[in-house]
Design an enzyme around this catalytic site. Sequence first.
Site, PDB file in Angstrom:
ATOM      1  N   ASP A  48       0.859  -1.181   0.000  1.00 57.07           N
ATOM      2  CA  ASP A  48       0.000   0.000   0.000  1.00 57.07           C
ATOM      3  C   ASP A  48       0.896   1.233   0.000  1.00 57.07           C
ATOM      4  O   ASP A  48       2.018   1.185   0.484  1.00 57.07           O
ATOM      5  CB  ASP A  48      -0.914   0.004   1.236  1.00 57.07           C
ATOM      6  CG  ASP A  48      -2.237   0.713   0.963  1.00 57.07           C
ATOM      7  OD1 ASP A  48      -3.272   0.028   0.854  1.00 57.07           O
ATOM      8  OD2 ASP A  48      -2.227   1.954   0.831  1.00 57.07           O
ATOM      9  N   ASP A  74       4.287   3.381  -3.791  1.00 59.83           N
ATOM     10  CA  ASP A  74       3.273   3.904  -4.710  1.00 59.83           C
ATOM     11  C   ASP A  74       3.465   3.191  -6.054  1.00 59.83           C
ATOM     12  O   ASP A  74       4.478   3.405  -6.731  1.00 59.83           O
ATOM     13  CB  ASP A  74       3.445   5.421  -4.863  1.00 59.83           C
ATOM     14  CG  ASP A  74       2.366   6.014  -5.756  1.00 59.83           C
ATOM     15  OD1 ASP A  74       1.761   5.280  -6.563  1.00 59.83           O
ATOM     16  OD2 ASP A  74       2.137   7.238  -5.646  1.00 59.83           O
ATOM     17  N   TYR A 167     -12.519   6.742 -15.220  1.00 60.07           N
ATOM     18  CA  TYR A 167     -12.643   5.487 -14.448  1.00 60.07           C
ATOM     19  C   TYR A 167     -13.120   4.352 -15.355  1.00 60.07           C
ATOM     20  O   TYR A 167     -12.506   3.287 -15.417  1.00 60.07           O
ATOM     21  CB  TYR A 167     -13.628   5.736 -13.309  1.00 60.07           C
ATOM     22  CG  TYR A 167     -13.831   4.585 -12.348  1.00 60.07           C
ATOM     23  CD1 TYR A 167     -12.772   4.081 -11.602  1.00 60.07           C
ATOM     24  CD2 TYR A 167     -15.096   4.026 -12.166  1.00 60.07           C
ATOM     25  CE1 TYR A 167     -12.968   3.044 -10.701  1.00 60.07           C
ATOM     26  CE2 TYR A 167     -15.297   2.999 -11.263  1.00 60.07           C
ATOM     27  CZ  TYR A 167     -14.233   2.505 -10.532  1.00 60.07           C
ATOM     28  OH  TYR A 167     -14.438   1.485  -9.640  1.00 60.07           O
ATOM     29  N   LYS A 171     -10.649   1.241 -16.475  1.00 59.83           N
ATOM     30  CA  LYS A 171     -10.981  -0.105 -15.990  1.00 59.83           C
ATOM     31  C   LYS A 171     -11.313  -1.038 -17.149  1.00 59.83           C
ATOM     32  O   LYS A 171     -11.042  -2.240 -17.088  1.00 59.83           O
ATOM     33  CB  LYS A 171     -12.148  -0.036 -15.006  1.00 59.83           C
ATOM     34  CG  LYS A 171     -11.784   0.602 -13.671  1.00 59.83           C
ATOM     35  CD  LYS A 171     -10.935  -0.323 -12.811  1.00 59.83           C
ATOM     36  CE  LYS A 171     -10.873   0.145 -11.365  1.00 59.83           C
ATOM     37  NZ  LYS A 171     -10.249  -0.828 -10.477  1.00 59.83           N
ATOM     38  N   THR A 202     -18.292  -0.249   0.899  1.00 59.59           N
ATOM     39  CA  THR A 202     -16.915  -0.233   1.416  1.00 59.59           C
ATOM     40  C   THR A 202     -16.567   1.144   1.981  1.00 59.59           C
ATOM     41  O   THR A 202     -17.207   2.138   1.641  1.00 59.59           O
ATOM     42  CB  THR A 202     -15.912  -0.543   0.277  1.00 59.59           C
ATOM     43  OG1 THR A 202     -16.073   0.456  -0.739  1.00 59.59           O
ATOM     44  CG2 THR A 202     -16.124  -1.925  -0.323  1.00 59.59           C
TER      45      THR A 202
HETATM   46  N1  LIG Z   1     -16.851  -0.221  -3.612  1.00 56.81           N
HETATM   47  C1  LIG Z   1     -17.397  -0.349  -4.775  1.00 56.81           C
HETATM   48  O1  LIG Z   1     -18.634  -0.168  -4.945  1.00 56.81           O
HETATM   49  C2  LIG Z   1     -16.565  -0.700  -5.965  1.00 56.81           C
HETATM   50  C3  LIG Z   1     -17.238  -0.919  -7.150  1.00 56.81           C
HETATM   51  C4  LIG Z   1     -16.510  -1.255  -8.249  1.00 56.81           C
HETATM   52  C5  LIG Z   1     -15.134  -1.386  -8.173  1.00 56.81           C
HETATM   53  N2  LIG Z   1     -14.481  -1.166  -7.017  1.00 56.81           N
HETATM   54  C6  LIG Z   1     -13.015  -1.298  -7.022  1.00 56.81           C
HETATM   55  O2  LIG Z   1     -12.521  -1.791  -5.793  1.00 56.81           O
HETATM   56  C7  LIG Z   1     -11.187  -1.311  -5.606  1.00 56.81           C
HETATM   57  C8  LIG Z   1     -11.029  -0.568  -4.298  1.00 56.81           C
HETATM   58  O3  LIG Z   1     -11.532  -1.306  -3.267  1.00 56.81           O
HETATM   59  P1  LIG Z   1     -11.207  -1.033  -1.712  1.00 56.81           P
HETATM   60  O4  LIG Z   1     -12.518  -1.131  -1.033  1.00 56.81           O
HETATM   61  O5  LIG Z   1     -10.128  -1.933  -1.275  1.00 56.81           O
HETATM   62  O6  LIG Z   1     -10.658   0.488  -1.739  1.00 56.81           O
HETATM   63  P2  LIG Z   1      -9.701   1.302  -0.794  1.00 56.81           P
HETATM   64  O7  LIG Z   1      -9.512   2.572  -1.564  1.00 56.81           O
HETATM   65  O8  LIG Z   1     -10.237   1.374   0.598  1.00 56.81           O
HETATM   66  O9  LIG Z   1      -8.327   0.491  -0.704  1.00 56.81           O
HETATM   67  C9  LIG Z   1      -7.380   0.548  -1.671  1.00 56.81           C
HETATM   68  C10 LIG Z   1      -6.018   0.756  -1.058  1.00 56.81           C
HETATM   69  O10 LIG Z   1      -5.136   1.002  -2.160  1.00 56.81           O
HETATM   70  C11 LIG Z   1      -4.183   1.964  -1.750  1.00 56.81           C
HETATM   71  N3  LIG Z   1      -3.651   2.651  -2.946  1.00 56.81           N
HETATM   72  C12 LIG Z   1      -4.302   3.547  -3.732  1.00 56.81           C
HETATM   73  N4  LIG Z   1      -3.481   3.958  -4.703  1.00 56.81           N
HETATM   74  C13 LIG Z   1      -2.299   3.314  -4.531  1.00 56.81           C
HETATM   75  C14 LIG Z   1      -1.051   3.327  -5.206  1.00 56.81           C
HETATM   76  N5  LIG Z   1      -0.853   4.131  -6.268  1.00 56.81           N
HETATM   77  N6  LIG Z   1      -0.044   2.528  -4.787  1.00 56.81           N
HETATM   78  C15 LIG Z   1      -0.228   1.729  -3.697  1.00 56.81           C
HETATM   79  N7  LIG Z   1      -1.386   1.689  -2.989  1.00 56.81           N
HETATM   80  C16 LIG Z   1      -2.403   2.470  -3.407  1.00 56.81           C
HETATM   81  C17 LIG Z   1      -4.935   2.897  -0.833  1.00 56.81           C
HETATM   82  O11 LIG Z   1      -4.042   3.565   0.061  1.00 56.81           O
HETATM   83  C18 LIG Z   1      -5.902   1.957  -0.109  1.00 56.81           C
HETATM   84  O12 LIG Z   1      -5.422   1.543   1.148  1.00 56.81           O
HETATM   85  C19 LIG Z   1     -10.897  -0.354  -6.743  1.00 56.81           C
HETATM   86  O13 LIG Z   1     -10.171  -0.999  -7.763  1.00 56.81           O
HETATM   87  C20 LIG Z   1     -12.283   0.022  -7.200  1.00 56.81           C
HETATM   88  O14 LIG Z   1     -12.312   0.464  -8.540  1.00 56.81           O
HETATM   89  C21 LIG Z   1     -15.171  -0.814  -5.903  1.00 56.81           C
END
Ligand SMILES: NC(=O)c1ccc[n+]([C@@H]2O[C@H](COP(=O)([O-])OP(=O)(O)OC[C@H]3O[C@@H](n4cnc5c(N)ncnc54)[C@H](O)[C@@H]3O)[C@@H](O)[C@H]2O)c1
Length: 272
Positions: A48, A74, A167, A171, A202
Amino acid sequence: MRTTAPSGRVASKRVLVIGGGSVGPGWGNGKAAAVLYAREGADVVVVDRSADAAQATVELIHEEGSRATAHIGDMTDPQAAQDAVAATVSSLGGLDILHFNIGISTRGGIVDTALEDWRKVFAVNLDAAFHVTQAALPVLEQDGGGAIVYITTLAAHLNGPYAYVGYETSKAALSRLSRSVAAEYAARGVRSNTVVPGMIDTPHVHAHVATSGDGAAVAQARAAQVPMKRQGTGWDIAEAALFLASDAAGFITGVDLRVDGGMSILMGNAAI
Ligand SMILES: NC(=O)c1ccc[n+]([C@@H]2O[C@H](COP(=O)([O-])OP(=O)(O)OC[C@H]3O[C@@H](n4cnc5c(N)ncnc54)[C@H](O)[C@@H]3O)[C@@H](O)[C@H]2O)c1
């Protein structure tokens, strides 16, 4: 909460979860996936860009008596992606499963999306996946094959009520990247698939809607759009990913598995 009992479906597998933290308290998709892989017997490296987020997931895994380490970086930086894979190989001795969870969005249609936002979204959703995949594939192949799971979104496939052009497009490209990997590596032992979430409840979504009014009303409206009349959870996404990553899915590659409570059935409807 998760309802299935652990059965060692990825016992002894070495798993790299990219974005295994969470932006807030509760169960995000990446955090649930990291915890589930560990519960199912894997050794997990949680990557992360937020040290606190990665550490919080690792601590949860340790509290459950399972194995995980944190790695901070990152993934939009190609060298950081190489370092994350190298750190995994150095601590676990190799790699069997790559789970790519990170993704961000900015709202807007084609004309009103700033180039800066478009590039920011593509850097995280697509370029980072490219960097990590490039770093991981030689290791996966060398270790006798493995599996990649990318988390995309229903909005990559169907149109939703709001425009998120960066987005949706990034994707959709991620889904295509997965199929390119699947085609190139099918005979080389590496499978590649995506999990396609619909409406998932979430911390990421909570943070996103916090700026746009009443969270409870938004949650209710999101659930009402789903044929099953509920939003999914991080566990729904994690269970689907676990299946695709495990040997149970050994003859499955290049698929986009929709986890959306039936949302795709609805004509002209979709969501992020
Ligand atoms: N919740 C929904 O309804 C939904 C729907 C469709 C898709 N998604 C997908 O689910 C995923 C996110 O889910 P989540 O609940 O775990 O989200 P989240 O954002 O809580 O967790 C993602 C983690 O990724 C880390 N992160 C972000 N950018 C980064 C980078 N450049 N390098 C390293 N770490 C990085 C963040 O710090 C975070 O801790 C995404 O791909 C999103 O498109 C979610």
